[in-house]
Motif scaffolding. Sequence first.
Motif, PDB file in Angstrom:
ATOM      1  N   PHE A 113       0.754  -1.111   0.048  1.00 32.81           N
ATOM      2  CA  PHE A 113      -0.034  -0.072   0.067  1.00 32.81           C
ATOM      3  C   PHE A 113       0.978   1.221  -0.107  1.00 32.81           C
ATOM      4  N   GLY A 114       0.683   2.159  -0.923  1.00 29.75           N
ATOM      5  CA  GLY A 114       1.407   3.319  -1.108  1.00 29.75           C
ATOM      6  C   GLY A 114       0.460   4.635  -0.905  1.00 29.75           C
ATOM      7  N   PHE A 115       1.006   5.480  -0.059  1.00 28.51           N
ATOM      8  CA  PHE A 115       0.183   6.684   0.486  1.00 28.51           C
ATOM      9  C   PHE A 115       0.960   7.966   0.223  1.00 28.51           C
ATOM     10  N   GLY A 134      -0.420  13.128   9.831  1.00 31.11           N
ATOM     11  CA  GLY A 134       0.242  12.514  10.795  1.00 31.11           C
ATOM     12  C   GLY A 134      -0.608  11.345  11.484  1.00 31.11           C
ATOM     13  N   GLU A 135      -1.661  11.877  11.756  1.00 32.31           N
ATOM     14  CA  GLU A 135      -2.821  10.644  12.279  1.00 32.31           C
ATOM     15  C   GLU A 135      -3.089   9.688  11.256  1.00 32.31           C
ATOM     16  N   THR A 136      -3.273  10.196  10.031  1.00 34.14           N
ATOM     17  CA  THR A 136      -3.450   9.214   8.868  1.00 34.14           C
ATOM     18  C   THR A 136      -2.468   8.079   8.741  1.00 34.14           C
ATOM     19  N   GLU A 137      -1.338   8.671   8.826  1.00 32.85           N
ATOM     20  CA  GLU A 137      -0.128   7.701   8.813  1.00 32.85           C
ATOM     21  C   GLU A 137       0.108   7.052   9.987  1.00 32.85           C
ATOM     22  N   ALA A 138      -0.382   7.203  11.086  1.00 31.35           N
ATOM     23  CA  ALA A 138      -0.317   6.602  12.495  1.00 31.35           C
ATOM     24  C   ALA A 138      -1.452   5.067  12.276  1.00 31.35           C
ATOM     25  N   LYS A 139      -2.618   5.421  11.644  1.00 28.66           N
ATOM     26  CA  LYS A 139      -3.680   4.581  11.605  1.00 28.66           C
ATOM     27  C   LYS A 139      -3.484   3.757  10.413  1.00 28.66           C
ATOM     28  N   LEU A 140      -2.810   4.114   9.411  1.00 25.83           N
ATOM     29  CA  LEU A 140      -2.448   3.283   8.382  1.00 25.83           C
ATOM     30  C   LEU A 140      -1.383   2.362   8.924  1.00 25.83           C
ATOM     31  N   THR A 141      -0.316   2.753   9.565  1.00 21.86           N
ATOM     32  CA  THR A 141       0.734   1.895  10.221  1.00 21.86           C
ATOM     33  C   THR A 141      -0.111   1.033  11.082  1.00 21.86           C
ATOM     34  N   ALA A 142      -0.909   1.122  12.053  1.00 23.47           N
ATOM     35  CA  ALA A 142      -1.659   0.320  12.698  1.00 23.47           C
ATOM     36  C   ALA A 142      -2.510  -0.750  12.126  1.00 23.47           C
ATOM     37  N   SER A 143      -2.959  -0.490  10.781  1.00 19.85           N
ATOM     38  CA  SER A 143      -3.694  -1.349  10.175  1.00 19.85           C
ATOM     39  C   SER A 143      -2.681  -2.768   9.681  1.00 19.85           C
ATOM     40  N   ARG A 144      -1.568  -2.669   9.896  1.00 22.95           N
ATOM     41  CA  ARG A 144      -0.664  -3.879   9.781  1.00 22.95           C
ATOM     42  C   ARG A 144      -0.578  -4.362   8.280  1.00 22.95           C
ATOM     43  N   LEU A 145      -0.368  -3.490   7.380  1.00 24.53           N
ATOM     44  CA  LEU A 145      -0.234  -3.862   5.933  1.00 24.53           C
ATOM     45  C   LEU A 145       0.926  -4.744   6.031  1.00 24.53           C
ATOM     46  N   PRO A 146       1.122  -5.512   4.983  1.00 22.32           N
ATOM     47  CA  PRO A 146       2.123  -6.404   4.619  1.00 22.32           C
ATOM     48  C   PRO A 146       3.478  -5.345   4.429  1.00 22.32           C
ATOM     49  N   SER A 147       3.042  -4.528   3.519  1.00 24.90           N
ATOM     50  CA  SER A 147       4.212  -3.202   3.288  1.00 24.90           C
ATOM     51  C   SER A 147       3.182  -2.017   3.149  1.00 24.90           C
ATOM     52  N   LEU A 148       4.016  -0.997   3.658  1.00 29.32           N
ATOM     53  CA  LEU A 148       3.275   0.390   3.859  1.00 29.32           C
ATOM     54  C   LEU A 148       4.185   1.347   3.470  1.00 29.32           C
ATOM     55  N   SER A 149       4.298   1.992   2.041  1.00 30.25           N
ATOM     56  CA  SER A 149       5.066   3.083   1.623  1.00 30.25           C
ATOM     57  C   SER A 149       4.467   4.465   1.812  1.00 30.25           C
ATOM     58  N   ILE A 150       4.949   5.095   2.663  1.00 29.84           N
ATOM     59  CA  ILE A 150       4.516   6.651   2.976  1.00 29.84           C
ATOM     60  C   ILE A 150       5.417   7.791   2.277  1.00 29.84           C
ATOM     61  N   ILE A 151       4.987   8.444   1.411  1.00 30.06           N
ATOM     62  CA  ILE A 151       5.780   9.541   0.767  1.00 30.06           C
ATOM     63  C   ILE A 151       5.317  10.716   1.428  1.00 30.06           C
ATOM     64  N   ARG A 212       7.533   2.223   5.654  1.00 25.82           N
ATOM     65  CA  ARG A 212       8.809   3.136   5.049  1.00 25.82           C
ATOM     66  C   ARG A 212       8.270   4.432   4.742  1.00 25.82           C
ATOM     67  N   ILE A 213       9.040   5.160   5.142  1.00 24.06           N
ATOM     68  CA  ILE A 213       8.732   6.879   5.141  1.00 24.06           C
ATOM     69  C   ILE A 213       9.888   7.193   4.227  1.00 24.06           C
ATOM     70  N   ILE A 214       9.475   7.996   2.964  1.00 20.02           N
ATOM     71  CA  ILE A 214       9.955   8.508   2.028  1.00 20.02           C
ATOM     72  C   ILE A 214       9.886   9.923   1.975  1.00 20.02           C
ATOM     73  N   GLU A 215      11.117  10.582   2.129  1.00 20.61           N
ATOM     74  CA  GLU A 215      11.278  12.096   1.778  1.00 20.61           C
ATOM     75  C   GLU A 215      12.344  12.515   1.201  1.00 20.61           C
ATOM     76  N   SER A 216      12.626  13.704   0.749  1.00 23.32           N
ATOM     77  CA  SER A 216      13.638  14.036   0.020  1.00 23.32           C
ATOM     78  C   SER A 216      14.883  14.064   0.734  1.00 23.32           C
ATOM     79  N   PRO A 217      16.007  13.887   0.013  1.00 20.54           N
ATOM     80  CA  PRO A 217      16.245  13.583  -1.362  1.00 20.54           C
ATOM     81  C   PRO A 217      15.514  12.113  -1.955  1.00 20.54           C
ATOM     82  N   GLU A 218      15.495  11.235  -1.206  1.00 23.26           N
ATOM     83  CA  GLU A 218      14.917   9.887  -1.722  1.00 23.26           C
ATOM     84  C   GLU A 218      13.958   9.916  -2.692  1.00 23.26           C
ATOM     85  N   ILE A 219      12.911  10.919  -2.593  1.00 18.76           N
ATOM     86  CA  ILE A 219      11.672  11.104  -3.453  1.00 18.76           C
ATOM     87  C   ILE A 219      12.519  11.426  -4.796  1.00 18.76           C
TER      88      ILE A 219
END
Length: 225
Positions: A113-115, A134-151, A212-219
């Motif tokens: 899941f990518g967000f 931030g609250e959305t990120e926390a709730k997505l993480t708590a959903s226990r997705l096999p793989s979560l990418s947050i950009i 996985r949290i993705i920010e610059s410069p990784e973006i």
Amino acid sequence: METLPPVSLRVAVAGAGGLTGREILRALSRHPRCGEIIKLIRRTGAPSHDAKVREHLVDYDRPETLGIPADVVLCAIGTTLKAAGSIAAQRVVDLDYPVRLAQAMRAAGARSFGFVSSVGAARGASNPYLRMKGETEAKLTASRLPSLSIIRPSFLLGERGEVRVGEKVGIGVARLLGPLFLGPFRKYRGVPAATVARALIAAAFEARAGTRIIESPEIETLGGE
């Protein structure tokens, strides 16, 4: 470790009508590992001419319509405070809808899941928008997705479907001042929506276990052509 097959991924896209969502569709249509694009729509419109695209009608207030078979889900759902009319209404779209989608798609077997979030997102942020993200990120993480990418992009650069004078000015300023954001401030540079789309796809297709949290410069690295 790679957890997804090398080709023919079935990818669901939410928020495809927005700036980043449109770029996600464009990038997926050219991606060799994408076999099918499931465009999640809330109302019917002009059919797509892309043979990869299949539209699926959903109602985010009815979670039973959200769980469909897909390997990867890319979520670019979002609205503005002006369009929503209130913070409470904006939270429904920006927070409740992505979380409902993630939970339903996880139950249907999605493995990645990518967000699209925002630079500065944090549950303790003083800014209501960044706190909501931030609250959305926390709730997505708590959903226990096999793989979560947050950009977490900064100001998005690109042609929007509607003319907003304030945003046009902001884009001009972002382009002008971008080179001045160095070191720890680099993540605040404006970034093309196309780059964000490619970076999110790359991370979601890699499907690292956990969040996985993705920010610059990784973006910029992941989204480079």
